[in-house]
Design an enzyme around this catalytic site. Structure first.
Site, PDB file in Angstrom:
ATOM      1  N   ARG A  55      -0.381 -14.309   9.334  1.00 24.11           N
ATOM      2  CA  ARG A  55       1.045 -13.909   9.483  1.00 24.11           C
ATOM      3  C   ARG A  55       1.683 -15.446   9.838  1.00 24.11           C
ATOM      4  NH1 ARG A  55       1.628  -7.944   7.836  1.00 24.11           N
ATOM      5  NH2 ARG A  55       4.079  -8.138   7.387  1.00 24.11           N
ATOM      6  N   ARG A  79       9.410   4.914   7.796  1.00 21.93           N
ATOM      7  CA  ARG A  79       9.159   3.158   8.776  1.00 21.93           C
ATOM      8  C   ARG A  79      11.008   3.608   8.853  1.00 21.93           C
ATOM      9  NH1 ARG A  79       4.720  -0.690   6.392  1.00 21.93           N
ATOM     10  NH2 ARG A  79       6.811  -1.880   7.048  1.00 21.93           N
ATOM     11  N   ARG A  90      13.068  -9.258   8.066  1.00 20.49           N
ATOM     12  CA  ARG A  90      10.939  -9.372   8.028  1.00 20.49           C
ATOM     13  C   ARG A  90      11.286 -10.510   6.628  1.00 20.49           C
ATOM     14  NH1 ARG A  90      10.714  -3.656   6.417  1.00 20.49           N
ATOM     15  NH2 ARG A  90       8.683  -3.865   5.574  1.00 20.49           N
ATOM     16  N   ARG A 104      11.628   2.890  -0.686  1.00 21.96           N
ATOM     17  CA  ARG A 104      10.382   2.937   0.476  1.00 21.96           C
ATOM     18  C   ARG A 104      10.922   3.472   1.582  1.00 21.96           C
ATOM     19  NH1 ARG A 104       5.163  -0.883   2.145  1.00 21.96           N
ATOM     20  NH2 ARG A 104       7.408  -1.894   3.638  1.00 21.96           N
ATOM     21  N   LYS A 144       1.011  -5.489  -0.897  1.00 20.48           N
ATOM     22  CA  LYS A 144       0.011  -4.775  -1.145  1.00 20.48           C
ATOM     23  C   LYS A 144      -0.888  -4.532  -0.165  1.00 20.48           C
ATOM     24  CE  LYS A 144       1.458  -7.797   2.826  1.00 20.48           C
ATOM     25  NZ  LYS A 144       2.927  -7.894   2.423  1.00 20.48           N
TER      26      LYS A 144
END
Ligand code: ADP
Length: 194
Positions: free
Chosen positions: A89, A134, A146, A128, A14
């Site tokens: 969400r 992160r 998640r 990532r 996204k």
């Protein structure tokens, strides 16, 4: 206005696609994840509150998230449109957004849902995590949480837009440019039908 909800599970791409879309369509990118991370970095009260939820891969409470998002929209009174990335969400977030936009005489134009299989998502997020810094990308347990939060609380938001004939699924596997072209084709088709 062109108001897009860019939807999909964690790791669907996204953020990457939103950056390209805002340049092409001259609209404003609002990523709730990015805004929360900026608040954590700035050590604001909101950041402190959001951090505990985010680190565990859980959702920040609706009330806080909705209030923050509306304030961000209000910071851009001259925008030609928005890409909502990571919001809504939950169904209450979708309902609030609809009410909020209707109050401003506008609405969501379309939800674009990036479709990516779960194994591919986990692979992308771990990759990532190696260089994004992160915390929620580096830990496989948090990633799994998640994805289950997405399946349990977020996936239903697609129904909200589908019931309003605003839901469009887009294949999220391929090169960044291929996926971008698919998104643009869907948006352009939608704009013609307006
Ligand atoms: P990703 O989609 O890759 O998981 P984001 O950057 O969109 O990452 O979100 C990171 C975290 O920020 C989420 O796991 C959640 O804790 C919090 N967050 C982001 N958007 C929302 C939202 N709309 N409602 C509640 N929490 C959110």
């Amino acid at each position: 206005m062109l108001n897009i909800v860019l939807f999909g599970p964690p790791g669907a791409g996204k953020g990457t696609q939103a950056e390209k879309l805002i340049n092409k369509y001259n609209i404003v990118h609002l990523s709730t994840g990015d805004i929360f991370r900026a608040n954590i970095k700035g050590e604001t009260e909101l950041g402190t509150l959001a951090k505990s939820y985010m680190d565990g891969g859980n959702l920040v409470p609706d009330e806080v998230t909705i209030k923050m998002l509306e304030a961000e929209v209000d910071k851009n009174p001259n925008a030609e449109g928005f890409i909502f990335d990571g919001f809504p969400r939950t169904t209450p977030q979708a309902e609030s957004l609809e009410e909020f936009l209707t109050g401003k005489g506008t609405t969501i134009s379309v939800m674009l849902a990036l479709d990516v299989a779960e194994q591919e998502l986990i692979k992308r997020l771990l990759l990532r995590g190696k260089d994004s810094g992160r915390a929620d990308d580096a830990n496989e347990e948090v990633i799994a949480n998640r994805i289950s939060v997405y399946n349990e609380q977020t996936a239903v938001v697609a129904d909200f837009y589908s019931q309003r004939n605003k839901f469009q699924k887009v294949d999220g596997v391929g090169s960044v440019d291929e996926i971008f072209d698919r998104l643009c084709a869907t948006i352009d088709e939608y704009k013609i039908s307006l």
